[in-house]
Design an enzyme around this catalytic site. Sequence first.
Site, PDB file in Angstrom:
ATOM      1  N   GLU A  47       0.829  -1.208   0.000  1.00 35.99           N
ATOM      2  CA  GLU A  47       0.000   0.000   0.000  1.00 35.99           C
ATOM      3  C   GLU A  47       0.864   1.261   0.000  1.00 35.99           C
ATOM      4  O   GLU A  47       0.536   2.257  -0.654  1.00 35.99           O
ATOM      5  CB  GLU A  47      -0.906   0.022   1.242  1.00 35.99           C
ATOM      6  N   ARG A 198      16.560 -18.905  -2.667  1.00 34.56           N
ATOM      7  CA  ARG A 198      17.461 -19.625  -1.753  1.00 34.56           C
ATOM      8  C   ARG A 198      17.822 -18.761  -0.547  1.00 34.56           C
ATOM      9  O   ARG A 198      17.918 -19.247   0.581  1.00 34.56           O
ATOM     10  CB  ARG A 198      18.753 -20.012  -2.475  1.00 34.56           C
ATOM     11  N   THR A 210      22.898 -36.274  -6.963  1.00 35.41           N
ATOM     12  CA  THR A 210      23.122 -34.948  -7.528  1.00 35.41           C
ATOM     13  C   THR A 210      24.331 -34.282  -6.878  1.00 35.41           C
ATOM     14  O   THR A 210      25.134 -33.625  -7.546  1.00 35.41           O
ATOM     15  CB  THR A 210      21.872 -34.058  -7.345  1.00 35.41           C
ATOM     16  N   ASP A 214      27.236 -33.224  -9.351  1.00 33.62           N
ATOM     17  CA  ASP A 214      27.333 -31.787  -9.649  1.00 33.62           C
ATOM     18  C   ASP A 214      28.275 -31.022  -8.736  1.00 33.62           C
ATOM     19  O   ASP A 214      28.686 -29.907  -9.071  1.00 33.62           O
ATOM     20  CB  ASP A 214      25.942 -31.136  -9.579  1.00 33.62           C
ATOM     21  N   ARG A 221      24.800 -16.734  -3.971  1.00 31.27           N
ATOM     22  CA  ARG A 221      25.854 -15.776  -4.321  1.00 31.27           C
ATOM     23  C   ARG A 221      25.428 -14.759  -5.375  1.00 31.27           C
ATOM     24  O   ARG A 221      25.945 -13.644  -5.402  1.00 31.27           O
ATOM     25  CB  ARG A 221      27.108 -16.520  -4.794  1.00 31.27           C
TER      26      ARG A 221
END
Length: 327
Positions: A47, A198, A210, A214, A221
Amino acid sequence: MKLALEAAWDYQLLTFPNPAVGAACISENGTILSVGAHKIAGGPHAEVYALRDAYTALSGDVSIANSDDSHHIHEYLRTHHNNLFKTLTMAVTLEPCSHSGKTPSCALLVRDLGIKSLFISYKDPNPAAAGGGEIVSASGAECVFGVMEAEGQKLLEPFLKWQQDPFVFFKWAQRLDGTIDNGTISSAVSRTHMHALRDKCDLIVIGGNTVRADRPTLDARLVGGKAPDVLIYSREGEFDRTIPLFNIPNRNVFIASDFEPIRHYRLVMIEGGAGMFQASHTVSDWYLSYIAPKIGGGSQTLGTVTEDFEVLHAKITDNIILWMKKK
């Protein structure tokens, strides 16, 4: 109200632990003067941004046009409004707050500026902040609840959930052919949005395979944000501890074959592929997908998953961003 809802969805979950809220100001002849959204907890409410920008448009005074100081905006508008708002209508997705906390009461500001009509999508479920509609109505202004109420409630679902239990959402990125592997998929804009999410999360959940493949960091960041705690969902507890996610100060990393650690958190993001999607289906409230206008990944997809979604909100930028939940 539709414009207010759209503005709020741009900040869905980014206002944690506050709800996402949008607002719009409309002139007597139906011109849209301003649209505002609550952007970050502790910052001006929707608002306030809408009233600030409406004042700037009507008065030509740019003194507060770029201000993000809620107290300053409130006081400046009270002192300088010169009855500019007395013929205006305001639409807001959530009842204006009646109390003063980190920021002053929006309901009192709306009342003091003399807004003619106030349309509200959803009544504030928080007893400490509710009652704003009554404050505005008592001043003689028209106050109407329930405008696009179902849409307002959907927008508010995460806020309602995390008052008592963790709100959990599953995130994935894919190309148009459904592939989710082989390099970067999402655009820079979408990756920045994901890092902003995140930064608000207490916990990130990711599968053990994973992590091994990875070697992620799982931080925020791209927005200069924090690195949330991590739950590695895995039946095997052995991991290479040089993987970056293990080496961030003040981060807790859990390795578990169930989702029990989630219950100690309030806002949780799950990242992964088909296996994690299926494993987490009983704990996920919503789903977030970034769809890139690309084809030509590898062979990995969510193809083994069968699910029917309700689209809660869709936004097209250089990617498609879909908020969904299971039907």
